[in-house]
Every structure is written in C-alpha cells, then in structure tokens.
Design a protein around this motif. Structure first.
Motif, short mmCIF file in Angstrom:
data_model
loop_
_atom_site.label_atom_id
_atom_site.label_comp_id
_atom_site.label_asym_id
_atom_site.label_seq_id
_atom_site.Cartn_x
_atom_site.Cartn_y
_atom_site.Cartn_z
N ASP A 144 1.09 -1.02 -0.09
CA ASP A 144 0.04 0.13 -0.06
C ASP A 144 0.74 1.28 0.35
O ASP A 144 0.54 1.97 -0.38
CB ASP A 144 -0.70 -0.25 1.34
CG ASP A 144 -1.61 1.15 1.30
OD1 ASP A 144 -2.29 1.08 0.34
OD2 ASP A 144 -1.27 1.83 2.17
N PHE A 147 1.97 2.81 -2.76
CA PHE A 147 1.09 4.12 -3.46
C PHE A 147 0.95 5.50 -2.75
O PHE A 147 0.37 6.21 -3.29
CB PHE A 147 0.14 3.24 -3.87
CG PHE A 147 -0.14 2.17 -4.75
CD1 PHE A 147 0.00 2.05 -6.29
CD2 PHE A 147 0.57 1.20 -4.33
CE1 PHE A 147 -0.10 1.46 -6.98
CE2 PHE A 147 0.48 -0.36 -5.41
CZ PHE A 147 0.09 -0.08 -6.49
N ALA A 154 -0.89 6.99 -6.84
CA ALA A 154 -2.35 6.58 -6.08
C ALA A 154 -3.17 6.47 -6.94
O ALA A 154 -3.64 5.41 -6.47
CB ALA A 154 -2.28 7.98 -5.09
N LYS A 157 -3.79 2.37 -7.88
CA LYS A 157 -3.66 1.92 -6.46
C LYS A 157 -4.31 0.69 -7.06
O LYS A 157 -6.07 1.19 -6.92
CB LYS A 157 -3.77 1.92 -6.11
CG LYS A 157 -3.69 1.40 -4.27
CD LYS A 157 -3.29 1.94 -3.26
CE LYS A 157 -4.74 1.75 -1.65
NZ LYS A 157 -4.49 2.67 -0.80
N GLN A 162 -4.63 -2.35 0.95
CA GLN A 162 -4.90 -1.20 2.04
C GLN A 162 -3.84 -1.43 2.88
O GLN A 162 -3.02 -2.89 3.13
CB GLN A 162 -6.43 -1.22 2.87
CG GLN A 162 -6.60 -3.18 3.20
CD GLN A 162 -7.90 -2.85 3.55
OE1 GLN A 162 -8.66 -3.06 4.68
NE2 GLN A 162 -8.96 -4.03 2.45
N ASP A 180 7.66 -1.87 1.04
CA ASP A 180 7.06 -1.27 -0.48
C ASP A 180 6.88 -2.54 -0.69
O ASP A 180 6.20 -2.27 -1.37
CB ASP A 180 7.21 0.18 -0.20
CG ASP A 180 8.28 1.30 -0.06
OD1 ASP A 180 6.58 1.79 0.88
OD2 ASP A 180 8.58 2.01 -0.06
#
Ligand SMILES: C=CC1=C(C)c2cc3[nH]c(cc4nc(cc5[nH]c(cc1n2)c(C)c5CCC(=O)O)C(CCC(=O)O)=C4C)c(C)c3C=C
Ligand SMILES: [Fe+2]
Length: 426
Positions: A144, A147, A154, A157, A162, A180
C-alpha cells in the motif's frame, strides 16, 4: 597400529555401521555419476551438492503470471520486505527493470561475469562458479505504501490494497510489518535463497533497503512430491489440504488471478492479492493438549488429515449432514475458514504456508510458528472475510500473529524486453 580388536567394546561395535555408511557414500557417488550429463556435478558446482538434478531444476520466469504462486511449494522460502529508496518515477522504473533482469538471470542460472581482481566480485560466490537455478522463484509484490505521494501512483492503486491493521488476537511488532515491496523467494535449498537476496541487495544499494526478513521450510519429502504430499505444520497437522487445485486453470482464474472483468486498474489483470502473516505458536502448551482437543480445534484427524468422521485426507465434508457440529464442531478452524456454502464460495484462497523456527524467548519458550501466505483475486472477499470468521476461534489460545502485511503480487512479464510493474509505470 590399532585394530578393531584393540578398540573398546562400544567403539568396536560402531565400526561396522561406520563402514556401511562410508560404503553408502561411495555408492551414492556412483549413482550420481550415472545420471545425465547436464546433471553431473561440474567443477565450480556448489560444494556438498548431493542431488545435482534438483540443483538444475528450473521454473520459467516469463509468463502471464509470476512464478511462485501456483508453483508446487519448494522446500525453502524467504520473505523479504523492502523500503523503496528511489526518489522519483524514473528511478522506480530503473529498480523494476533491474529486479526483472536479476530474477530472469538467477532463475535461469549461469556463470557470473568475471571482473578484475581489484574490483568487488559480481557474485557472492556462495553457490560456486556456476550458479544453479535450484528451482528458484522470486515473486514480487507491492505494498500500500508504494502508492503514497512519492511516485504519483495513488490513482493506479489496486482497489482492495490497504495497510494491514490489527485483529483482536494480534501482537504486531512494528519491525515485522508492511513494506513498499515484498519478495517471496522459494527454492530447493536455503543457500539459494540467501544467494538470491544478496544478489538483489548488491545490485540495488541506492534503490532498496531491507525492512524485515523471515525464512521458512517445509519437509524435503513434501517438497519433492511436487504438491502430492501435504506439508505438516509445527502443530503436527497437514496444512494445505483444502487448497483449490492449482492444476485447474479455470479455477485459478476464478480464485487467484485478477481478471479482465474485475473492478480493478487494467494493469493489475493477472496479478493477485497476497496476505502475509507471521504467526507464532505456543508449542509447549499445544504439546500438552489432548489429541481429541487438538483434532476438534482443526476439525481434522491429526494422523491422516481426513475431516473428522471420514477416512481419507481429501474426502470432502458435508456440513449439511452435520448441522449442529456433532462430528466437526461449528467452531472448528476448517469449518469457520470454509463453511462450504454457496454464499462463501467467493472467499476461497490459495495458501502457501511455511514453518519457521528461530531461537528461544527470554522466558525460555521456543520461538517457532508459521509464515502464512495466501493469494486471492480479492483481498476483502478472501483473506479479510475469512480472518473475520476465524476471530475468536479456539486455536487463538495457541497462536499469536506478530507481523506481516498486505501486498499485490504483480502480473507476470510476458517475455524478454518487458519488466515487472511495466503496466503500473507506463
Ligand atoms: C485467514 C485465513 C487463515 C489463517 C490466518 C489461517 C491460519 C492457520 N491455519 C492453520 C492450520 C490449518 N488451516 C487449515 C485449513 C484452512 N485454513 C484456512 C485459512 C486460514 N488459516 C483455510 C481457508 C483453510 C481451508 C479450509 C477448507 O477448505 O476446508 C487446516 C486444515 C487442513 C487444510 O485444509 O489445510 C489446518 C491444519 C494454522 C496452524 C494457522 C495459524 C496459526
Ligand atoms: Fe488455516
């Protein structure tokens, strides 16, 4: 000169079996020499390699999907989470191209290029001069946090990706969570995992920092069986029996892979959501728990792996015939995890668990457990729904999740020239 007759009785008695053992090694050497030319040990092969055949086993790198998801479980696994140090999209692209090149090379095998002695060697050398693929797969997944604002990703994504949050029985250690990137490295031998990790670290000093790492294993027998024999976890139960059949591509499309019709960005098609949980076992108290209780906690026979009341491991329970849970309790782990109703069919997942065993805690308890990894086309319908059903289960007394994270395993690389995350970074 001493003879067998001069030895003390216990030593003399040991001699024949020692000779038999040495003779056995001689016979093994002979058997290896009889094998095919490509399998024969060559100068520069890893020292101590007993089975060159296994060393030269390969998994294809290129394909629609990444290897290491439906691939039969190899004996050894390493999970490595990284923080990305790249500071713009171009360096991120350079990182994924580099990762692609290294994984393509390591999974194929070959010789590392020679360099001038004044320079650091191109390879750690721990597998010898000829780097054998050893059935290696390296599966790259994004978290998550990739992003966030750093790379402007973003809007791209995957919709269900999440950050992992705490469940009631969790005792999460921040040093073992998230990342990451998550690389799942699997191979026949642990030295191959370490070699692969050091290769990646050596090639990406300005692009990646290791965040956390864990190693796991399944028995050599289960690994050699190529998925026919189910691995046994450190609670002594066969673990993986209920998995969907990975040889059924239509089923895999339904359960594991993000499809074209999914409500997901187009680049994510052929990828898969990956949930990772590091789960510690309280093995000392488990080993003092009556067999009957252990079996009702899971809903399966410990020896055969069969559902309670049935004979064979792969027999399918009919919960409709046992509505009150007299045979398989309603709160048995397997029944909660998969109630086998039409409504719960979309919460199926593919589990790929490995045992881990480290040292001893300060209070003298064994530090061991399960590296739980599962794949599904939808994180919410799969892992999150199933974990919610498992919350409060009887097994919780004996386990404690301490780390992990949620990731998205990238689609595969179609062929040379392409690279991992190409669609995402296009
Ligand atoms: C949220 C998903 C799951 C977690 C977390 C989980 C933890 C966990 N599981 C075992 C051992 C076994 N699990 C078994 C079955 C099983 N478990 C899940 C999901 C999670 N398990 C599913 C979906 C299933 C399959 C159920 C079915 O289809 O019938 C079994 C039985 C054998 C098998 O099918 O594999 C065992 C044993 C442990 C020890 C553990 C965490 C500590
Ligand atoms: Fe389970």
């Amino acid at each position: 000169m001493s003879t067998d007759k001069d030895k003390k009785p216990r030593e003399a008695a040991a001699m024949p079996s020692r000779r038999r053992w040495l003779k056995g090694l001689g016979a093994l050497g002979g058997a290896l020499a009889l094998r095919g030319a490509s399998a024969a040990p060559a100068a520069g092969d890893s020292p101590g390699t007993l089975s060159p055949d296994a060393r030269w086993q390969r998994q294809p790198f290129y394909g629609l999907h990444q290897a290491g998801i439906t691939t039969p479980q190899q004996a050894a696994m390493m999970l490595v989470a990284f923080d990305v140090l790249a500071d713009d999209k171009d360096s991120l692209r350079r990182l994924f191209r580099l990762l692609t090149d290294r994984i393509a090379f390591l999974t194929e095998g070959g010789r590392a290029p020679a360099v001038d002695e004044k320079l650091p060697p191109m390879d750690s050398g721990i597998l010898g001069e000829r780097i054998a693929p050893d059935n290696l797969t390296m599966t790259v997944a994004v978290g998550d946090s990739l992003f966030d604002q750093r790379f402007g990703l973003a809007p791209r994504k995957p919709r269900r990706l999440q950050k992992m949050t705490r469940f009631a029985n969790d005792a999460l250690d921040a040093d073992l969570c998230h990342g990451d990137l998550l690389v799942q490295i699997c191979a026949n031998g642990s030295d191959t995992l370490i070699h692969a990790l050091r290769d990646i670290i050596k090639h990406t000093p300005d692009l990646l920092g290791v965040r956390w790492k864990r190693e796991g294993f399944i028995s050599a027998g289960a690994a050699r069986s190529q998925g026919k024999e189910t691995p046994i976890n450190l609670l002594g139960f066969k673990d993986g029996t209920g998995n969907p059949d990975t040889r059924d591509p239509a089923l895999m499309d339904r359960v594991i892979w993000v499809g074209t019709g999914a409500d997901e960005p187009a680049w994510a098609v052929n990828g898969s959501y990956q949930a990772v949980r590091i789960i510690r076992f309280h093995v000392e108290s488990w080993d003092r728990t009556p067999l009957h209780e252990q079996q009702t906690i899971f809903g399966r026979d410990k020896r055969t792996g069969a559902p309670l009341g049935m004979a064979r491991e792969h027999d399918v329970p009919d919960y409709g015939q046992d509505p009150h849970g007299r045979v398989i309790p309603l709160d048995a782990h397997m029944r909660l995890a998969n109630p086998r109703t039409p409504a719960t069919q979309d919460s199926l997942m593919l589990r790929r668990g490995y045992s881990y065993s480290l040292g001893v805690s300060r209070s003298g308890q064994l530090d061991m457990g399960l590296l739980f990894v599962c794949y599904q086309h939808d994180l919410a319908k799969g892992f999150l729904t199933v974990q919610q059903r498992l919350n409060g289960e009887a097994l919780e007394e004996y386990i404690q999740p301490i780390g992990g994270g949620y990731f998205f395993a990238l689609p595969g690389v179609a062929g040379p020239g392409g690279y991992l995350a190409q669609g995402l970074l296009a």
